[in-house]
Design a protein around this motif. Structure first.
Motif, short mmCIF file in Angstrom:
data_model
loop_
_atom_site.label_atom_id
_atom_site.label_comp_id
_atom_site.label_asym_id
_atom_site.label_seq_id
_atom_site.Cartn_x
_atom_site.Cartn_y
_atom_site.Cartn_z
N LEU B 194 -20.93 28.27 38.54
CA LEU B 194 -21.00 29.83 39.61
C LEU B 194 -20.64 30.08 41.08
CD1 LEU B 194 -22.90 32.26 39.94
CD2 LEU B 194 -24.77 30.87 40.95
N PHE B 195 -20.30 28.12 41.93
CA PHE B 195 -19.56 28.65 42.96
C PHE B 195 -17.41 28.29 42.67
CE2 PHE B 195 -16.88 25.45 45.21
CZ PHE B 195 -17.47 25.73 46.34
N GLY B 196 -17.36 28.09 41.78
CA GLY B 196 -15.83 28.12 41.44
C GLY B 196 -15.33 29.35 41.11
N ASN B 197 -16.35 29.73 40.50
CA ASN B 197 -16.56 31.63 39.67
C ASN B 197 -16.21 31.99 41.18
OD1 ASN B 197 -15.27 32.32 37.07
ND2 ASN B 197 -17.56 31.18 36.63
N ILE B 198 -17.26 32.66 42.00
CA ILE B 198 -17.72 33.16 43.02
C ILE B 198 -16.54 32.82 43.92
CG2 ILE B 198 -19.41 34.10 45.17
CD1 ILE B 198 -19.49 34.72 41.89
#
Lengths: 105, 254
Positions: B194-198
């Motif tokens: 989630l963190f990397g995508n956002i």
């Protein structure tokens, strides 16, 4: 010519190349900078290969499945998206490592 | 790149000398999380103010949304009985709506708005909630003893000669750390995804907008990353949580 002048001249001669090397600008910090940019680029580029290949493979297989059985398209799409998200996490790790290298190191 | 790392950390409680434990508090993340919760709460309050058997427009929309979550849970956990499936619907729906809205909170035109999910602390908390709830469900289904016995691996119940039984029992010492490292990797993967995508979306928006002098591309990118990608990542997160819960539930119905 006394010994002091000679000593100063020698010192200047020795010091000159040092200063020149400093002006050319390769110090430890620069090496760290180079290594960091290079490392980030390589991490992202190499890390994206496997993930990109496998995601395309999954999408192609899902296409085949939908072409064979159009009624199951909803289920196939959901399974494909979840599987691709799991596969993508490898590239996301590479991205996190690259971001760490760029902004934190 | 100044827009990316907009963090403002409080190391002390404001106005006092009391230190905040664990290295301080990221103010923007907490404020925007509260904003997301307030927006979500206001939407639900407005929709459920006048409940009727014949629903109005807002209530009908909300029922549609919640029905779709119920369908999702029903399709994934077909084997479980109705009353056990129903208890997961609010959790999954809340997770999805919260993540979707916090990915898209940049659409609110106010200063100091940051996506809370572009902070690793927020996604780590979400991952802890989802993995911890799955762990709790597994322990509730099997009991603590049963959970550990299953974590000891498939060879734990081997029969036959004394040597085979002894080997099987001692193989648990190998499988138990494997099991817990698997749980840890679940936590890391679900939160870092989630963190990397956002965060990756934010980086792409910043770089491409800078290169194109903020002319055409930002709008397209914002449409993609704040509307489509937000819902997609929220769906992926809640679907993976549902899969973890399904694995815990599977042991219960066997």
């Amino acid at each position: 010519m006394d010994i002091g002048t000679v000593w100063t001249a020698m010192q200047a001669a020795v010091a000159q190349p040092e200063q020149a090397a400093k002006a050319a600008g390769i110090s430890g910090a620069d090496l760290v900078l180079v290594a960091k940019y290079l490392g980030a680029a390589i991490a992202m580029g190499v890390g994206a290969i496997g993930s990109g290949l496998s995601e395309g493979f999954a999408a192609g297989k899902a296409c085949e499945g939908i072409a064979r059985n159009p009624e199951a398209s909803g289920k196939i799409t959901i399974t494909m998206i979840v599987g691709q998200a799991v596969t993508e996490s490898v590239a996301i790790y590479a991205l996190v490592v690259a971001v760490l290298l760029l902004f934190v190191v | 790149m100044e827009e990316l790392g907009q963090v403002h950390v409080w190391h002390y409680v404001p106005g006092t000398d009391i230190p905040i434990p664990l290295g301080g508090m990221n103010v923007f993340t907490v404020m925007n999380t509260l904003l997301v919760v307030a927006v979500l709460w206001a939407l639900f309050w407005m929709a459920t103010r006048r409940l009727n058997m014949v629903p109005g427009r807002a209530q009908a929309l909300l029922e549609l949304v919640l029905d779709s979550f119920k369908d999702m849970v029903d399709r994934t956990m077909e084997f479980a009985p109705e009353h056990r499936r129903r208890q997961y619907v609010p959790f999954i729906a809340g997770l999805f709506l919260y993540i979707c809205l916090s990915n898209a909170i940049l659409l609110v035109p106010l200063p100091r708005i940051e996506k809370p999910t572009s902070d690793l602390n927020d996604t780590l908390a979400l991952g802890l909630i989802s993995v911890g709830y799955a762990l709790f469900c597994a322990i509730r289904a099997k009991g603590i003893k049963g959970y550990f016995v299953e974590a000891m691996g498939p060879l734990f119940h081997s029969h036959g000669s004394t040597a085979a039984v002894l080997m099987g029992r001692s193989s648990g010492l190998f499988f138990l750390p494997m099991h817990f490292s698997e749980e840890m990797s679940k936590l890391i993967s679900i939160s870092c995804r989630l963190f990397g995508n956002i965060m990756g979306g934010a980086i792409v928006i910043t770089i491409v907008s800078t290169m194109s002098y903020y002319i055409v591309f930002p709008q397209i990118l914002y449409a993609f990353f704040l509307v489509f990608e937000a819902a997609l990542q929220a769906f992926v997160f809640s679907m993976l949580t549902l899969i973890y819960l399904t694995r815990a539930e599977q042991a219960h119905s066997e």
